[in-house]
Design an enzyme around this catalytic site. Structure first.
Site, PDB file in Angstrom:
ATOM      1  N   LYS C  81       0.851  -1.202   0.000  1.00  0.00           N
ATOM      2  CA  LYS C  81       0.000   0.000   0.000  1.00  0.00           C
ATOM      3  C   LYS C  81       0.881   1.246   0.000  1.00  0.00           C
ATOM      4  O   LYS C  81       1.964   1.260   0.600  1.00  0.00           O
ATOM      5  CB  LYS C  81      -0.890  -0.035   1.237  1.00  0.00           C
ATOM      6  CG  LYS C  81      -1.977   1.037   1.306  1.00  0.00           C
ATOM      7  CD  LYS C  81      -2.873   0.782   2.528  1.00  0.00           C
ATOM      8  CE  LYS C  81      -3.980   1.828   2.613  1.00  0.00           C
ATOM      9  NZ  LYS C  81      -4.832   1.623   3.805  1.00  0.00           N
ATOM     10  N   SER C 156      -9.713   1.714   2.947  1.00  0.00           N
ATOM     11  CA  SER C 156      -8.846   2.545   2.147  1.00  0.00           C
ATOM     12  C   SER C 156      -7.802   1.754   1.342  1.00  0.00           C
ATOM     13  O   SER C 156      -7.152   2.344   0.481  1.00  0.00           O
ATOM     14  CB  SER C 156      -8.128   3.565   3.038  1.00  0.00           C
ATOM     15  OG  SER C 156      -7.369   2.909   4.013  1.00  0.00           O
ATOM     16  N   SER C 180      -9.902  -1.004   7.053  1.00  0.00           N
ATOM     17  CA  SER C 180      -9.427  -0.743   5.697  1.00  0.00           C
ATOM     18  C   SER C 180      -8.736  -1.889   5.001  1.00  0.00           C
ATOM     19  O   SER C 180      -8.306  -1.728   3.866  1.00  0.00           O
ATOM     20  CB  SER C 180      -8.481   0.457   5.724  1.00  0.00           C
ATOM     21  OG  SER C 180      -9.200   1.617   6.050  1.00  0.00           O
TER      22      SER C 180
END
Lengths: 488, 102, 483
Positions: C81, C156, C180
């Site tokens: 990420k 997210s 997330s």
């Protein structure tokens, strides 16, 4: 404009002072990262992801900072809390890289201590309460005038561990404030936690001061005074601000709660241009650091291991050495000099003689060489030996001074120097008489005037004789012989 | 308690967000809606309840007072927006008396 | 149509056996990425890619092939990420304010991956600073759900979920603050794990809400996720909230059995309002577990409905402080303005998107003078009660809990414009973050062709039990998990 003398004002009005002191702890690395705290590096060299506040970096607490902070709190007679909490103090400033400072808020490291002052000024000590001692990190340096139009930021200092020492508003005069600061500084030096130098920035002072009519119980509105760079600056600033407040109050005005900045060159305070009330630090517990837990055993051990503190040392000097308070103050001002003195006094035995020599010759030498007692070449044992030679009548006091100078230069023991340089005392009457005769021959006029009753010329003649003897002549004997020769 | 547009301007200043007036006006409603949902918390009895704080009974760990410092694979010059003679540069403060000037 | 990535176990075994080398695995991943249209114009999975960097990591992994004890992820490409610090690719957190910022230090988890022979593969798209539940709040555009290109992948960590769901890599790292990892895993039909708070080092994870953040793992299967977690977990002295505990062999949890396990079904996670098709999938999964010998027990976590209000006070509060460092002084975007304050404000107003701005405002407000007690302190107290709900249930003999992961399936891109409605997507996930307990989502079926996720929650540091149940359920459901 007529300004009243401070004494006149203080007859009717009372000054109430509290001090917030920041002390930089002398650790090798920073509070929350392993960057060096060493002074004088090129800008931004002692930085890392943590103290640069790079995205993703996290703080890790320095054990030594905890130890020194605890030691300081204990030396100030505080209660060290077994659990204290770090908190974020949020504000924007370019020398505060995270946009918050890691500090402590409602659960500080220590609370409820005191400092005793005034035992030097008169014999009744005054207790100034210490509200709290807490740990926090220092900001970097902002330099506004190095380049035009911009502020230059150096983050080498950012993250250095500090303690903040907050006093109760217990001081009632500028002198007391000065005494508190001097005692505090001395305590910190004795326990070796900081260089505590206002000039170097390892000790910083902010003052809170208010005025009220004598007899009033309620505290007046206080202002915060900043930007003092010396203890005397603090004292002067307090008096100036106190006077300003009193004049205002006398004239029916009110004191605004605001920050005042001290201008040392002008000798004035002026209000900070920043709007008050805009401080909202939004403190909350630091989520990156769990609470600091200190075991009661560890705290007890730290208390036990505290070195002798200044007040205790001074009291002990009274008991052990029967010196006057002025001498004690001078000898105990610096703990290492006090150590040196004690070693000399205990070895030699005559505390007063040792005191005279340390306060006189030793301190004078250190000052003129700009050196520290730690680097001083004359070992306590050697100085004690020199004093033995004097008290034993082997060398005169004058010769001893010469020997001392040689000891400073060479580090050699006194007996050796005395023999080598022929400084052993001479009290042979014949030799002494011979020197006197030479002096009388050299200065016949003075000799005549002395014979005729000008007693004060004795010193001149004895001095000249001593010089001829290269300091070896026994002055007492000389005096006797001179009196006999020229009658008096 | 509802927030006013003045409140929003004040907190936007605290957070140095540079919120325009139109944006502030738009966001007041959003924030009030969100905060409205938070009021449910006041119905919970939290007397004597400790705030969730810290991790584990051990408390914060400490490290020894020694290096080496964490290295940077690239020096400050590689990523700092404005550097001169090793100093980070920012616009000069009009007054540098207090943190609130920044 | 390219075939999806082999599992992590297969890749590693083949690498160790010498039948496939890391360079080949990387080339295959690069090819798959191109074939599925992972780029900006397509699914927009990656914020940053660098094929040569991936190849250099593959070459490094080659060196490890002759180790006596080869790393658990040797030869396995792993996507990261965009809020995890890496040395070669930028770490921009889906934000303009860090566009192109390349970290001069590496996150601990990335170092651990490399030491285990894994191949860091690209930085995946995300909601800006991890604030969001759909990856629509990225400054680099939304990511599309590989299973339904007009829908969100969740957020997210949407990019990382999509990278695994599209078959590019078997494992990806994401981050959790309020769900997330688990919620995108549910939306994308893959496995997503949030470890216990403190289990995985946060050093190098760009902070959103420090007391909630954890790096999590996506896996195509339970085994992929278990291997990923085994490698990245462990004590790190650089993170003061890191737990000094040994890491069990999560990838061996498959050998355990659920027979005799007590699985709690918390009533608050099966409200009347829940889509009955989702609760049906959950109950079907529970039936499978019962058939394997587990005891299903109704339990209650009474403070569950307070979780969203608590979360949306605590997380923004911490975020408002964590994001103060983005000021244009030391790195990242700088926009000049009128003086220093003007520079701060121009940089931050142009650098932060609307949702981040909203949360910073909210967070600043709840911490501000006069409101701290009513909001932040109160929320932290209720948080204690939420955590106590879990402790009580686990202490009463429940081994793990099972709940739906999200109240809906993946919604269409642009469908939700109301911020609070978006927050409600986290309703079943935030409790685990607030309590710090581990939780994981895995696919348990489809509704209208869209994946549904079921979530196991375990007690602190009890990931082993959680994986045991997950392995068993995965085995029991088989192909039904994707039907």
């Amino acid at each position: 404009m007529i300004t009243s003398a401070i004494e006149t004002l203080m007859a009717e009005w009372e000054m109430v002072v509290g001090l917030e002191v920041h002390v930089q702890l002398k650790t090798r690395t920073k509070a929350f990262c392993a960057c060096s705290t060493e002074f004088g590096a090129p800008p931004n060299v002692n930085t890392c992801p943590v103290c640069l506040a790079l995205p993703g970096a996290l703080p890790v607490l320095n054990a030594k900072a905890v130890e020194l902070a605890t030691r300081a709190a204990l030396a100030l007679n505080c209660m060290v809390q077994p659990a204290s909490v770090f908190a974020r103090k949020n504000y924007f400033y370019p020398d505060s890289p995270k946009g918050y400072q890691i500090s402590q808020f409602d659960k500080p490291l220590a609370t409820g201590g005191y400092v005793e002052i005034g035992s030097r000024v008169d014999q009744s000590p005054i207790r100034v309460g210490v509200t709290r001692v807490h740990m926090e990190e220092d900001a970097g340096k902002s330099i506004h005038d190095r380049f035009p139009g911009v502020t230059a930021i150096d983050l080498n200092r950012s993250g250095t561990p500090l303690i903040e020492i907050v006093s109760e508003p217990d001081m009632r005069s500028a002198e007391q404030a000065g005494a508190y600061l001097r005692e505090l500084k001395q305590i910190m030096e004795y326990i070796d936690v900081s260089d505590v130098s206002m000039e170097e920035g390892s000790l910083r002072v902010d003052a809170n001061v208010s005025a009220r009519r004598r007899g009033e119980m309620e505290l007046g509105t206080r202002t915060e005074v900043k930007n003092m760079n010396s203890f005397s600056g603090v004292e002067r600033a307090l008096e100036v601000e106190f006077r300003r407040q009193v004049e205002l109050l006398r004239g029916g005005g009110t004191v605004l709660q605001q920050t005042m900045l001290w201008d040392a060159s002008a000798g004035e305070v002026r209000p900070s241009r920043t709007k008050e009330g805009s401080h909202d630090y939004r403190y909350f517990p630091e989520p990156d650091l769990p609470p600091l837990f200190l075991s009661l055993d560890w705290i007890a051990k730290m208390r036990h291991d505290l070195p002798e503190l200044p007040a205790a040392r001074r009291a002990r000097f009274v008991r052990d050495y029967a010196l006057v308070s002025y001498d004690i103050d001078v000898l105990t001002a610096n703990p290492r000099i006090a150590d040196y003195y004690e070693s000399v006094a205990r070895t030699h035995g005559d505390a007063k003689a040792a005191a005279n020599w340390v306060m006189g010759e030793v301190l004078a030498q250190l000052k003129s060489n700009g050196e520290d007692i730690a680097a001083f070449r004359v070992r306590p044992a050697d100085l004690a030996q020199l004093l033995d030679l004097v008290s034993g009548g082997v060398v005169t006091h004058t010769a001893a001074k010469q020997i001392f100078t040689r000891m400073v230069a060479t580090g050699d023991p006194p007996g050796q120097i005395a023999e080598r340089e022929g400084l052993i005392k001479v009290d042979d009457d014949a030799q002494l008489a011979a020197w006197l005769d030479e002096v009388i021959a050299d200065m016949p006029a003075e000799a005549e005037r002395y014979r005729n009753g000008e007693a004060r010329l004795r010193g001149v003649m004895i001095g000249a004789a001593m010089k001829k003897s290269k300091g070896r002549a026994d002055p007492k004997k000389l005096n006797q012989l001179l009196a006999a020769r020229l009658g008096s | 308690m509802p927030i006013s547009i003045d409140d929003v301007s004040h907190i936007a200043t605290l957070a140095r967000l540079g919120l325009s007036d139109e944006r502030a006006a738009a966001v007041v409603g959003e924030l009030n809606t969100i905060l409205g949902h938070m009021d449910a918390l006041s119905t919970v009895n939290t007397e004597g309840v400790q705030e969730a704080i810290g991790v584990g009974a051990r408390g914060t760990p400490v490290r020894s007072d020694s290096g080496p410092p964490l290295p940077l694979a690239r020096a400050l010059a590689a990523f700092a927006p404005s550097l001169r003679d090793g100093f980070l540069l920012v616009p000069r403060l009009s007054s540098h008396e207090s943190v609130d000037d920044a | 149509m390219s075939t999806p990535s082999p599992s992590a176990a297969t890749l590693r075994d083949e690498t160790v056996a010498g039948t496939r080398g890391p360079p080949a695995a990387v080339e295959a991943a690069i090819e798959r990425s191109r074939a599925v249209g992972a780029g900006r114009a397509g699914l927009n999975i990656f914020a940053w890619t660098d094929d040569d960097d991936a190849r250099s990591h593959a070459a490094a992994a080659l060196e490890q092939m002759s180790d006596t004890d080869p790393g658990l992820l040797l030869g396995v490409p792993v996507a990261l990420k965009d809020n995890i610090a890496t040395l070669a690719l930028p770490t921009s957190c889906g934000s303009r304010i860090l566009a192109g910022y390349v970290s001069p230090y590496e996150a601990t988890v990335v170092r651990k991956l490399r030491e285990a022979g894994a191949i860091p593969f690209g930085k995946t798209n995300m909601d800006e600073f991890a604030m969001g539940s759909s990856t629509e709040y990225s400054a680099y555009g939304p990511t599309r759900n590989p299973l339904a290109h007009d829908r969100v992948p969740g957020g997210s960590s949407g990019g990382s979920a999509a990278a695994v769901a599209a078959g590019i890599v078997p494992i990806a790292l994401g981050s959790e603050t309020g769900g997330s990892v688990r919620q995108p895993a549910a939306f994308c039909g893959i496995v997503g794990v949030k470890p216990t708070y403190g289990r995985v080092s946060r050093f190098g994870l760009v902070a959103f809400a420090s007391s909630l953040d954890q790096i999590g793992v996506f896996g195509a299967t339970v085994d992929d996720a278990a291997r990923g977690l085994r490698v990245i977990a462990g004590y790190d002295w650089l993170d003061s909230t890191s737990a000094e505990l040994d890491v069990p062999e999560y990838h061996e949890a498959g050998a355990g059995a659920v027979k005799g396990m007590v699985i709690g079904r918390p009533t608050e996670y099966f409200p009347e309002s829940l889509d009955p098709r989702i609760s049906a999938r959950c109950d079907a999964a529970l039936e499978r577990l019962r058939a394997l010998g587990a005891e299903i027990r109704d339990v209650s976590l009474p403070h569950t409905e307070m979780a969203i209000p608590v979360y949306y006070i605590v997380a923004p509060a911490e975020a408002s402080s964590n994001l103060a460092r983005f000021d244009g002084v030391r790195y990242g975007l700088r926009i000049e303005g009128d003086g220093l304050r003007g520079m701060y404000e121009a940089t931050r107003s142009q650098g932060f998107g609307a949702e981040v701005t909203r949360r910073i405002l909210l967070g600043t407000y709840v911490l501000s003078a006069g409101y701290y007690d009513a909001y932040y302190r109160k929320a932290q107290q209720v948080r204690t009660l939420i955590a106590a709900d879990f402790s009580r249930v686990f202490a009463s003999g429940v081994d793990v809990l099972f709940t739906p992961t999200a109240p809906t399936t993946a919604f269409p891109i642009g469908a939700i414009s109301d911020p609070y409605e978006m927050y409600l997507s986290d309703i079943f996930t935030v409790t685990a973050n607030l309590a710090g307990v581990p939780a994981m989502s895995q696919p348990i079926g489809r509704v209208d062709g869209l994946p549904v996720g079921g979530q196991f929650i375990a007690a602190h540091f009890d990931e082993m039990k959680m994986f045991t149940a997950a392995y068993a359920l995965e085995r029991a459901l088989g192909a039904e998990a994707r039907a």
